[in-house]
Enzyme design. Structure first.
Site, PDB file in Angstrom:
ATOM      1  N   ASP A 115      43.046  63.888  57.753  1.00 50.64           N
ATOM      2  CA  ASP A 115      41.613  64.127  57.604  1.00 50.64           C
ATOM      3  C   ASP A 115      41.185  65.221  58.571  1.00 50.64           C
ATOM      4  O   ASP A 115      41.976  65.673  59.410  1.00 50.64           O
ATOM      5  CB  ASP A 115      40.796  62.843  57.841  1.00 50.64           C
ATOM      6  N   ASP A 136      40.731  61.456  74.507  1.00 48.16           N
ATOM      7  CA  ASP A 136      41.776  60.604  75.071  1.00 48.16           C
ATOM      8  C   ASP A 136      43.029  61.359  75.484  1.00 48.16           C
ATOM      9  O   ASP A 136      43.458  61.282  76.637  1.00 48.16           O
ATOM     10  CB  ASP A 136      42.120  59.457  74.097  1.00 48.16           C
ATOM     11  N   ASP A 194      38.065  66.329  61.230  1.00 48.45           N
ATOM     12  CA  ASP A 194      36.882  65.937  61.986  1.00 48.45           C
ATOM     13  C   ASP A 194      36.241  67.167  62.607  1.00 48.45           C
ATOM     14  O   ASP A 194      36.925  68.092  63.056  1.00 48.45           O
ATOM     15  CB  ASP A 194      37.254  64.944  63.092  1.00 48.45           C
TER      16      ASP A 194
END
Length: 465
Positions: free
Chosen positions: A73, A159, A75
């Site tokens: 996907d 992260d 983002d």
């Protein structure tokens, strides 16, 4: 067009530290091409830019494109607030309370748009509770996170360094604040900031670390690797419903076997499936239990071939050893039929497991059917055997049965029989089921099969997988 800084950043130990100037990798020096980016994602990026906002592709999409992989996907990160994104797109809806996001939908494809996030600030000097705008942290755990900031601040809030790379639609460059390009080339998965702090903010990051390392074939940075066993117990505080979704991601990635082995190596698996870990720690008749590993290997092959997989099958596999062992004890102590013992064992094991990972009924009911069809697959005579093939869960139960045979149970004959009966015509099926002989149609084959060590073709015991 503005000339970007091309300085190479230093790794910064904390996301709250002042970031160095980012490395700007111009289009000619990286492999991200608009030809490989979803047209829907490009529409979102261009419209945001035309409206005067900064718009970047970020995260796994950029990482995978740089690695030559096809992203799952795409983002988008921007300085536009969620409400501003919604004003630009009629096909947009806002979701999330803990982490406000805009979802822009194009048919079945959803482009997720997140506003650049900023660091948290301490409220009244209390180390256990922080608040800044619409952010709240309790005991180091992020409870709500809607503090908006700059792209620099957003990069240090992410992260892993390899997920903090931005593809800027303004000039098609890749922006790197955290040294992600260097880690990408070195095959290292490194947390941004102090691993213990980042894991305490969100313990699921430990599972993400293992998932990314298994999927990408990367090694964990030493600081991350050392922190995980110390922090693994924090997973007990994560909502069981959230861990259900995470477990699907872990084992339905196409690299489930590697992920499973890493979870056990880093002492994480027992916090997800404690009864399974306890069962897997034993050996039977001199060889390790290999059922889970064999099933994950088969699942990985199906995913990599583009075939469908069912979460119910995965969870049935994960909990089979605890169910089987408990059913055996119930049969020994109460002289119960195997089917009844399986039903009782399934109920007990599922109840215990749901305290760790919530399993919805749409998953648990097919699981139970797969388990409870195992005794029926040992009955290969009469119309009942032929009717079994019309059961909606037959194929899953048959695959499960043959995996049991592959993993050491004495079921090869039965597996071969069920394989062949699916390949022949109706007359041959009736013959195989004994229905064309006098007295045909009786039962048979209902005894519980004992486990044994599998054999190689040369007659010697097979090596454990």
């Amino acid at each position: 067009m503005e000339q970007h800084n091309t300085a190479t950043p230093n790794h910064v130990s904390s996301p709250d530290a002042s970031p160095a100037s980012p490395a700007i990798i111009p289009r000619a020096e990286h492999g991200v091409s608009r030809a490989n980016i979803s047209k829907s994602a490009l529409k979102v990026l261009y419209r945001l830019r035309e409206a005067g906002f900064r718009a970047c592709l970020v995260g796994g999409g950029v990482r995978d494109l740089l690695l030559g992989r096809e992203p799952k996907d795409f983002d988008v990160a921007t300085d536009a607030h969620p409400e501003q994104v919604r004003q630009l797109f009629r096909n947009c809806r806002l979701i999330g309370r803990r982490f406000r996001l805009a979802h822009v939908q194009f048919g079945r494809e959803i482009i997720e748009v997140a506003t650049f996030r900023a660091p948290h600030e301490v409220l009244n000097g209390d180390d256990d509770e922080e608040f800044n705008g619409d952010a709240l942290v309790e005991d180091g755990r992020i409870i709500r996170d809607n503090v908006y900031g700059t792209i620099e601040q957003d990069a240090w809030r992410r992260d892993f360094t390899i997920n903090a790379l931005y593809y800027d639609i303004e000039d098609f460059s890749v922006v790197d604040y955290a040294g992600g390009m260097a880690d990408l080339k070195a095959g290292v998965l490194r947390l941004i900031g102090d691993p213990e702090v980042r894991f305490r903010e969100d313990p699921v990051r430990m599972l993400r670390a293992v998932r990314f390392a298994g999927k990408l074939g990367f090694r964990l940075d030493i600081a991350c690797e050392q922190a995980i066993p110390r922090m693994a117990g924090l997973l007990e505080e994560v909502a069981p419903a959230r861990l259900f979704d995470e477990a699907i991601k872990l084992f339905h990635s196409g690299y489930g076997l590697q992920t499973f082995e890493m979870l056990r190596r880093h002492d994480l698996f027992r916090f997800l499936f404690p009864a399974t870990e306890e069962a897997l720690s034993h050996e039977e008749q001199g060889f390790p239990i290999t059922f889970v590993a064999n099933a994950l290997k088969s699942t990985d092959a199906r995913i990599q071939e583009g075939k469908g997989v069912n979460p119910a099958f995965l969870y049935a596999v994960m909990l089979w050893e605890p169910v089987r062992r408990l059913a055996d004890r119930l049969m020994e102590n109460g002289e119960l039929p195997w089917l009844v013992a399986l039903q009782q064992a399934g109920t007990a094991v599922l109840a215990d497991q749901c305290a760790h990972i919530a399993i919805p009924k749409r998953i648990s009911l097919p699981m139970r059917e797969i388990w409870e069809m195992q005794p029926r697959l040992e009955q290969r005579r009469g119309a009942r055997a032929l009717r079994l093939m019309t059961h909606p869960r037959f194929r899953a139960a048959y695959d499960f049965y043959c995996l049991r045979a592959q993993s050491g149970e004495a079921l090869e004959e039965g597996c071969n029989w069920w394989t062949r009966i699916q390949e022949v015509d109706e007359a041959e099926q009736r013959h195989m089921a004994g229905m064309d002989r006098p007295g045909g149609g009786g039962g048979g084959g209902g005894r519980r099969k004992r486990r044994r060590r599998p054999r190689r073709s040369d007659g010697n015991p097979a090596e454990p997988q």
